[in-house]
Design a protein around this motif. Structure first.
Motif, PDB file in Angstrom:
ATOM      1  N   ARG A 294      86.352  11.128  -2.665  1.00  0.00           N
ATOM      2  CA  ARG A 294      85.640  10.829  -1.422  1.00  0.00           C
ATOM      3  C   ARG A 294      86.675  10.390  -0.385  1.00  0.00           C
ATOM      4  O   ARG A 294      87.807  10.046  -0.733  1.00  0.00           O
ATOM      5  N   LEU A 295      86.279  10.399   0.870  1.00  0.00           N
ATOM      6  CA  LEU A 295      87.134   9.880   1.928  1.00  0.00           C
ATOM      7  C   LEU A 295      86.727   8.448   2.243  1.00  0.00           C
ATOM      8  O   LEU A 295      85.521   8.150   2.320  1.00  0.00           O
ATOM      9  N   PRO A 296      87.670   7.555   2.438  1.00  0.00           N
ATOM     10  CA  PRO A 296      87.301   6.214   2.891  1.00  0.00           C
ATOM     11  C   PRO A 296      86.518   6.314   4.193  1.00  0.00           C
ATOM     12  O   PRO A 296      86.852   7.137   5.063  1.00  0.00           O
ATOM     13  N   PRO A 297      85.457   5.517   4.355  1.00  0.00           N
ATOM     14  CA  PRO A 297      84.645   5.620   5.574  1.00  0.00           C
ATOM     15  C   PRO A 297      85.408   5.146   6.807  1.00  0.00           C
ATOM     16  O   PRO A 297      86.441   4.484   6.707  1.00  0.00           O
ATOM     17  N   ASN A 298      84.875   5.514   7.953  1.00  0.00           N
ATOM     18  CA  ASN A 298      85.389   5.046   9.243  1.00  0.00           C
ATOM     19  C   ASN A 298      86.746   5.627   9.609  1.00  0.00           C
ATOM     20  O   ASN A 298      87.525   5.025  10.355  1.00  0.00           O
ATOM     21  N   GLY A 299      87.077   6.802   9.084  1.00  0.00           N
ATOM     22  CA  GLY A 299      88.268   7.493   9.538  1.00  0.00           C
ATOM     23  C   GLY A 299      88.051   8.084  10.925  1.00  0.00           C
ATOM     24  O   GLY A 299      86.950   8.066  11.479  1.00  0.00           O
ATOM     25  N   GLN A 300      89.102   8.635  11.506  1.00  0.00           N
ATOM     26  CA  GLN A 300      89.021   9.261  12.823  1.00  0.00           C
ATOM     27  C   GLN A 300      88.449  10.664  12.685  1.00  0.00           C
ATOM     28  O   GLN A 300      88.840  11.414  11.797  1.00  0.00           O
ATOM     29  N   GLY A 310      81.605  17.629   8.571  1.00  0.00           N
ATOM     30  CA  GLY A 310      81.331  17.810   7.151  1.00  0.00           C
ATOM     31  C   GLY A 310      82.301  17.035   6.298  1.00  0.00           C
ATOM     32  O   GLY A 310      82.758  15.937   6.659  1.00  0.00           O
ATOM     33  N   ASP A 311      82.650  17.587   5.142  1.00  0.00           N
ATOM     34  CA  ASP A 311      83.540  16.906   4.205  1.00  0.00           C
ATOM     35  C   ASP A 311      84.921  16.642   4.781  1.00  0.00           C
ATOM     36  O   ASP A 311      85.618  15.733   4.335  1.00  0.00           O
ATOM     37  N   ALA A 312      85.355  17.404   5.752  1.00  0.00           N
ATOM     38  CA  ALA A 312      86.652  17.156   6.369  1.00  0.00           C
ATOM     39  C   ALA A 312      86.690  15.788   7.036  1.00  0.00           C
ATOM     40  O   ALA A 312      87.744  15.148   7.107  1.00  0.00           O
ATOM     41  N   ALA A 313      85.530  15.317   7.498  1.00  0.00           N
ATOM     42  CA  ALA A 313      85.446  14.039   8.200  1.00  0.00           C
ATOM     43  C   ALA A 313      84.947  12.905   7.322  1.00  0.00           C
ATOM     44  O   ALA A 313      85.434  11.768   7.408  1.00  0.00           O
ATOM     45  N   HIS A 314      83.960  13.190   6.457  1.00  0.00           N
ATOM     46  CA  HIS A 314      83.291  12.092   5.752  1.00  0.00           C
ATOM     47  C   HIS A 314      82.832  12.514   4.353  1.00  0.00           C
ATOM     48  O   HIS A 314      81.685  12.276   3.966  1.00  0.00           O
ATOM     49  N   TYR A 352      79.000  11.766  20.203  1.00  0.00           N
ATOM     50  CA  TYR A 352      78.710  12.320  18.871  1.00  0.00           C
ATOM     51  C   TYR A 352      79.020  11.300  17.778  1.00  0.00           C
ATOM     52  O   TYR A 352      78.192  11.047  16.892  1.00  0.00           O
ATOM     53  N   GLU A 353      80.186  10.710  17.811  1.00  0.00           N
ATOM     54  CA  GLU A 353      80.560   9.743  16.772  1.00  0.00           C
ATOM     55  C   GLU A 353      79.655   8.521  16.815  1.00  0.00           C
ATOM     56  O   GLU A 353      79.251   7.982  15.777  1.00  0.00           O
ATOM     57  N   GLN A 354      79.331   8.053  18.001  1.00  0.00           N
ATOM     58  CA  GLN A 354      78.465   6.890  18.148  1.00  0.00           C
ATOM     59  C   GLN A 354      77.106   7.128  17.502  1.00  0.00           C
ATOM     60  O   GLN A 354      76.540   6.240  16.855  1.00  0.00           O
ATOM     61  N   LYS A 355      76.605   8.346  17.635  1.00  0.00           N
ATOM     62  CA  LYS A 355      75.293   8.662  17.089  1.00  0.00           C
ATOM     63  C   LYS A 355      75.337   8.998  15.599  1.00  0.00           C
ATOM     64  O   LYS A 355      74.414   8.671  14.866  1.00  0.00           O
ATOM     65  N   ARG A 356      76.417   9.647  15.143  1.00  0.00           N
ATOM     66  CA  ARG A 356      76.462  10.141  13.773  1.00  0.00           C
ATOM     67  C   ARG A 356      76.897   9.108  12.745  1.00  0.00           C
ATOM     68  O   ARG A 356      76.468   9.160  11.588  1.00  0.00           O
ATOM     69  N   ARG A 357      77.767   8.184  13.122  1.00  0.00           N
ATOM     70  CA  ARG A 357      78.343   7.296  12.108  1.00  0.00           C
ATOM     71  C   ARG A 357      77.305   6.454  11.352  1.00  0.00           C
ATOM     72  O   ARG A 357      77.408   6.328  10.124  1.00  0.00           O
ATOM     73  N   PRO A 358      76.301   5.872  12.000  1.00  0.00           N
ATOM     74  CA  PRO A 358      75.327   5.079  11.231  1.00  0.00           C
ATOM     75  C   PRO A 358      74.614   5.907  10.160  1.00  0.00           C
ATOM     76  O   PRO A 358      74.424   5.452   9.035  1.00  0.00           O
ATOM     77  N   ARG A 359      74.222   7.103  10.498  1.00  0.00           N
ATOM     78  CA  ARG A 359      73.537   7.992   9.541  1.00  0.00           C
ATOM     79  C   ARG A 359      74.470   8.390   8.397  1.00  0.00           C
ATOM     80  O   ARG A 359      74.091   8.352   7.217  1.00  0.00           O
ATOM     81  N   VAL A 360      75.694   8.786   8.720  1.00  0.00           N
ATOM     82  CA  VAL A 360      76.660   9.166   7.689  1.00  0.00           C
ATOM     83  C   VAL A 360      76.955   7.994   6.771  1.00  0.00           C
ATOM     84  O   VAL A 360      76.999   8.142   5.540  1.00  0.00           O
ATOM     85  N   ASN A 361      77.133   6.802   7.332  1.00  0.00           N
ATOM     86  CA  ASN A 361      77.421   5.624   6.505  1.00  0.00           C
ATOM     87  C   ASN A 361      76.260   5.298   5.576  1.00  0.00           C
ATOM     88  O   ASN A 361      76.464   4.891   4.425  1.00  0.00           O
ATOM     89  N   GLU A 362      75.034   5.486   6.063  1.00  0.00           N
ATOM     90  CA  GLU A 362      73.847   5.248   5.231  1.00  0.00           C
ATOM     91  C   GLU A 362      73.851   6.156   4.004  1.00  0.00           C
ATOM     92  O   GLU A 362      73.624   5.708   2.868  1.00  0.00           O
ATOM     93  N   MET A 363      74.113   7.442   4.200  1.00  0.00           N
ATOM     94  CA  MET A 363      74.094   8.394   3.098  1.00  0.00           C
ATOM     95  C   MET A 363      75.323   8.225   2.197  1.00  0.00           C
ATOM     96  O   MET A 363      75.254   8.465   0.987  1.00  0.00           O
ATOM     97  N   TYR A 364      76.429   7.808   2.761  1.00  0.00           N
ATOM     98  CA  TYR A 364      77.642   7.543   1.980  1.00  0.00           C
ATOM     99  C   TYR A 364      77.370   6.433   0.961  1.00  0.00           C
ATOM    100  O   TYR A 364      77.727   6.552  -0.227  1.00  0.00           O
ATOM    101  N   LEU A 365      76.720   5.367   1.409  1.00  0.00           N
ATOM    102  CA  LEU A 365      76.405   4.249   0.513  1.00  0.00           C
ATOM    103  C   LEU A 365      75.362   4.647  -0.531  1.00  0.00           C
ATOM    104  O   LEU A 365      75.430   4.214  -1.686  1.00  0.00           O
ATOM    105  N   LEU A 366      74.391   5.468  -0.142  1.00  0.00           N
ATOM    106  CA  LEU A 366      73.381   5.932  -1.092  1.00  0.00           C
ATOM    107  C   LEU A 366      74.030   6.740  -2.205  1.00  0.00           C
ATOM    108  O   LEU A 366      73.728   6.546  -3.391  1.00  0.00           O
TER     109      LEU A 366
END
Length: 420
Positions: A294-300, A310-314, A352-366
């Motif tokens: 996995r990628l550590p969260p909160n990367g650029q 996608g997976d390239a980012a998160h 885009y990042e402001q809107k997407r990060r909360p959702r991505v982080n939620e699914m990452y933790l799940l």
């Protein structure tokens, strides 16, 4: 800034082809895809796509073709080690009501054949054997160069090249590296004509808890002619460290021993399901091993005219079946923002990042939480887990808690409800 007219996309996997289709259809942008492999890959097992992803595939006009190649497996059946069913639940009852879609299990090769055929019909060029070596940009656009000496220019660049993304390594976030999750998977595909006749009628995801990981079996073709099985377990990193040679040796060891290991774990399984499981393992001819990274969260995620998705980012663990769905949500969010904000790309990327990060982080933790049931345990703890699971599923079904959307609300999320 004038509206972008051309995008270069690195990666011809699901994220890359889906991004090209959406940007061409909705934004009228001309995409060109570059893929490092010499030809479309036939590697991979079967992919799970829940409601949130299937709805977006339908909007792209791909649902009918994918449904004809995969198996709808919305029910989860949990088995005790002895073989008996200890509980069942419809994983998408509530989200299906909200979205119109359940859960599709499809071979990766079937998914990619559908996507590449759609790209061909849309006359989207895909260039294979392209190893990315450089990215440069100026006020006019962005340029990519490849190891074979070729290059291309575009208005912006999308990195859709997976967890080991060259776009991320070369340009967007070179310091971010994948990390091992502690979980590894062994998987295979087995034709049901080699198995007991009841195997062809399997219609759900069947999971068996063991003391050394999770064993699961699911159909992945529409008429039950093939099943996908995997064994997901906690596995230490090789003693030689996180190296290619170390993992290749570990993978070889796992492939050579895993059939006997799993058969020993389920030796007490009885009845029809016990027979199906044992025969599925015995009839397996080809096994694949992969350590889950996995990628550590909160990367650029972006730089200049370049965005990774996608997976390239998160990249997250696959235990929530959200890989394809997260990429689709990325694509639709970005596509909609391009239309809503015709200003500079860096401002679009910021929103885009402001809107997407909360959702991505939620699914990452799940996905990370779901990985917990793969860890080693004792026989007594396993028995407790079986009883707890049976009780929880019994209560869930008796009180109709699925109607409340418990555990399914993330699957009914619609990225297009947040367009601005």
């Amino acid at each position: 800034m004038s509206r972008p007219r051309k995008v270069a996309i690195i990666g011809a996997g699901p994220a890359g082809v889906l991004a090209a289709l959406r940007l061409q259809q909705f934004n009228h942008i001309s995409p060109v895809i570059y893929e490092i492999r010499a030809e479309p890959t036939t590697l991979g097992g079967a992919i799970g796509i829940p409601s949130n992803g299937l709805r977006l595939l339908h909007r792209l006009g791909l649902w009918d073709a994918l449904r004809a190649r995969g198996a709808e497996t919305s029910t989860l059946s949990v088995h005790a080690l002895k073989g008996q069913v200890i509980g069942e639940m419809d994983m998408t009852s509530w989200s299906r009501e909200k979205t119109g879609f359940g859960y599709l299990r499809i071979r990766r090769v079937d998914l990619m054949e559908v996507l590449h055929e759609a790209a061909r019909k849309a006359t989207i060029p895909i260039h294979f054997g392209k190893h990315l070596t450089g990215i440069t940009e100026d006020n006019q656009g962005i340029a990519v160069t490849f190891a074979d000496g070729t290059s291309d220019n575009a208005d912006f660049l999308l990195g859709c090249d997976g967890i080991h993304s060259m776009v991320r390594k070369l340009y967007v976030d070179p310091g971010l590296t994948p990390e091992y999750s502690g979980i590894s998977n062994i998987y295979s595909l087995v034709p049901t004509d080699q198995l007991p006749s009841a195997a062809a009628s399997i219609s759900s995801l069947n999971a068996t808890l063991t003391t050394d990981g999770l064993l699961a079996v699911s159909p992945c073709r529409p008429n039950g002619e093939m099943v996908y099985w995997f064994f997901s377990r906690e596995l230490a990193m090789p003693t030689s460290g996180d190296t290619r040679d170390g993992w290749e040796e570990r993978g070889k060891e796992q492939v050579e021993t895993i059939k006997s290991t799993v058969l020993d774990l389920i030796k007490t399984s009885e009845g029809e399901w016990g027979q199906i499981m044992k025969e599925t393992i015995r009839k397996t001819e080809t096994l694949r091993f992969y350590p889950v990274y996995r990628l550590p969260p909160n990367g650029q995620w972006s730089r200049g005219r370049c965005l990774i998705i996608g997976d390239a980012a998160h990249a997250m663990q696959p235990h929530a079946s959200q890989g394809v769905s997260m990429a689709l949500e990325d694509i639709f969010m970005f596509s909609n923002l391009l239309e809503a904000h015709p200003g500079p790309l860096d401002e679009v990327f910021r929103i885009y990042e402001q809107k997407r990060r909360p959702r991505v982080n939620e699914m990452y933790l799940l996905a990370e939480r779901n990985g917990g049931i793969r860890k080693k345990t004792t026989p007594w703890r396993l028995r407790f887990n079986e009883l707890a699971t049976s009780g929880a599923l019994g209560i869930y079904n008796f009180f109709g808690m699925g109607k409340l959307g418990l555990g399914q609300k993330p699957l009914a999320y619609d990225v297009e409800e947040d367009k601005n």
